[in-house]
Design a protein around this motif. Structure first.
Motif, PDB file in Angstrom:
ATOM      1  N   THR A   6       8.362   7.746   0.652  1.00 35.44           N
ATOM      2  CA  THR A   6       8.329   6.782   1.652  1.00 35.44           C
ATOM      3  C   THR A   6       9.877   6.415   2.383  1.00 35.44           C
ATOM      4  O   THR A   6       9.694   5.883   3.634  1.00 35.44           O
ATOM      5  N   GLY A   7      10.786   6.895   1.798  1.00 38.52           N
ATOM      6  CA  GLY A   7      12.071   6.464   2.095  1.00 38.52           C
ATOM      7  C   GLY A   7      12.372   5.280   2.118  1.00 38.52           C
ATOM      8  O   GLY A   7      12.060   4.344   0.993  1.00 38.52           O
ATOM      9  N   PRO A  26       8.972   5.154 -11.914  1.00 41.22           N
ATOM     10  CA  PRO A  26       7.615   5.217 -11.398  1.00 41.22           C
ATOM     11  C   PRO A  26       7.287   3.773 -10.850  1.00 41.22           C
ATOM     12  O   PRO A  26       7.528   2.812 -11.297  1.00 41.22           O
ATOM     13  N   SER A  27       6.763   4.067  -9.509  1.00 39.36           N
ATOM     14  CA  SER A  27       6.640   2.614  -8.854  1.00 39.36           C
ATOM     15  C   SER A  27       5.250   1.966  -9.343  1.00 39.36           C
ATOM     16  O   SER A  27       5.014   0.893  -9.313  1.00 39.36           O
ATOM     17  N   ASP A  28       4.484   2.717  -9.888  1.00 39.68           N
ATOM     18  CA  ASP A  28       3.319   2.282 -10.855  1.00 39.68           C
ATOM     19  C   ASP A  28       3.513   1.628 -12.063  1.00 39.68           C
ATOM     20  O   ASP A  28       2.779   0.956 -12.640  1.00 39.68           O
ATOM     21  N   ASN A  54       0.760  -1.331   0.157  1.00 38.63           N
ATOM     22  CA  ASN A  54       0.182   0.005  -0.075  1.00 38.63           C
ATOM     23  C   ASN A  54       0.865   1.278   0.060  1.00 38.63           C
ATOM     24  O   ASN A  54       0.495   2.168   0.485  1.00 38.63           O
ATOM     25  N   PHE A  55       2.087   1.158  -0.492  1.00 38.48           N
ATOM     26  CA  PHE A  55       2.776   2.477  -0.935  1.00 38.48           C
ATOM     27  C   PHE A  55       1.987   3.572  -1.723  1.00 38.48           C
ATOM     28  O   PHE A  55       1.351   2.959  -2.821  1.00 38.48           O
ATOM     29  N   PRO A  56       2.120   4.669  -1.637  1.00 39.30           N
ATOM     30  CA  PRO A  56       1.612   5.596  -2.709  1.00 39.30           C
ATOM     31  C   PRO A  56       2.342   5.640  -4.119  1.00 39.30           C
ATOM     32  O   PRO A  56       3.670   5.058  -3.965  1.00 39.30           O
ATOM     33  N   SER A  57       1.848   6.020  -5.024  1.00 33.53           N
ATOM     34  CA  SER A  57       2.441   5.928  -6.095  1.00 33.53           C
ATOM     35  C   SER A  57       3.810   6.826  -5.930  1.00 33.53           C
ATOM     36  O   SER A  57       3.594   8.107  -5.599  1.00 33.53           O
TER      37      SER A  57
END
Length: 111
Positions: free
Chosen positions: A74-75, A40-42, A13-16
């Motif tokens: 998020t680091g 990009p994480s998504d 559930n990390f943000p994009s």
């Protein structure tokens, strides 16, 4: 060491956000040896990251080389340490390192 491929990571559930990878020498006070660009994480995985500079690491002398995944917002997300006792010398370098929450492939060449 030239590139690092992020094969997978546990996205809890990390943000994009943008992801980066850091190569860290834990035996010298968690000194950052190199970083990568952003991804990009998504977007889909696997993703191959080029290091900001080609690292010349003596892998058999350095016991605590860690590959770390970082998020822009998020680091620190996860890491995995390269355990050289698991590998034989193969040309070029193509090793995998993983933990419970992340999997990387490390690519480069021996000198």
């Amino acid at each position: 060491m030239k590139t690092i491929k992020l094969n997978s990571f546990r996205n809890v559930n990390f943000p994009s956000q943008y992801l980066t990878v850091k190569v860290v020498n834990g035996s010298s006070g968690n000194r950052v040896l190199g970083t990568t660009g952003k991804y990009p994480s998504d977007f889909t995985l696997p993703a191959t990251f080029a290091l900001d500079k080609q690292l010349k690491i003596h892998l058999y002398k350095e016991d605590h080389i860690s590959i770390q995944l970082w998020g822009e917002s998020t680091g620190f997300i996860a890491s995995s340490t390269i355990d050289m006792k698991e590998y034989k010398i193969i040309y070029p370098i193509d090793m995998e390192t993983q933990s419970d929450s992340v999997s990387f492939s490390v690519l480069g060449s021996w000198e």
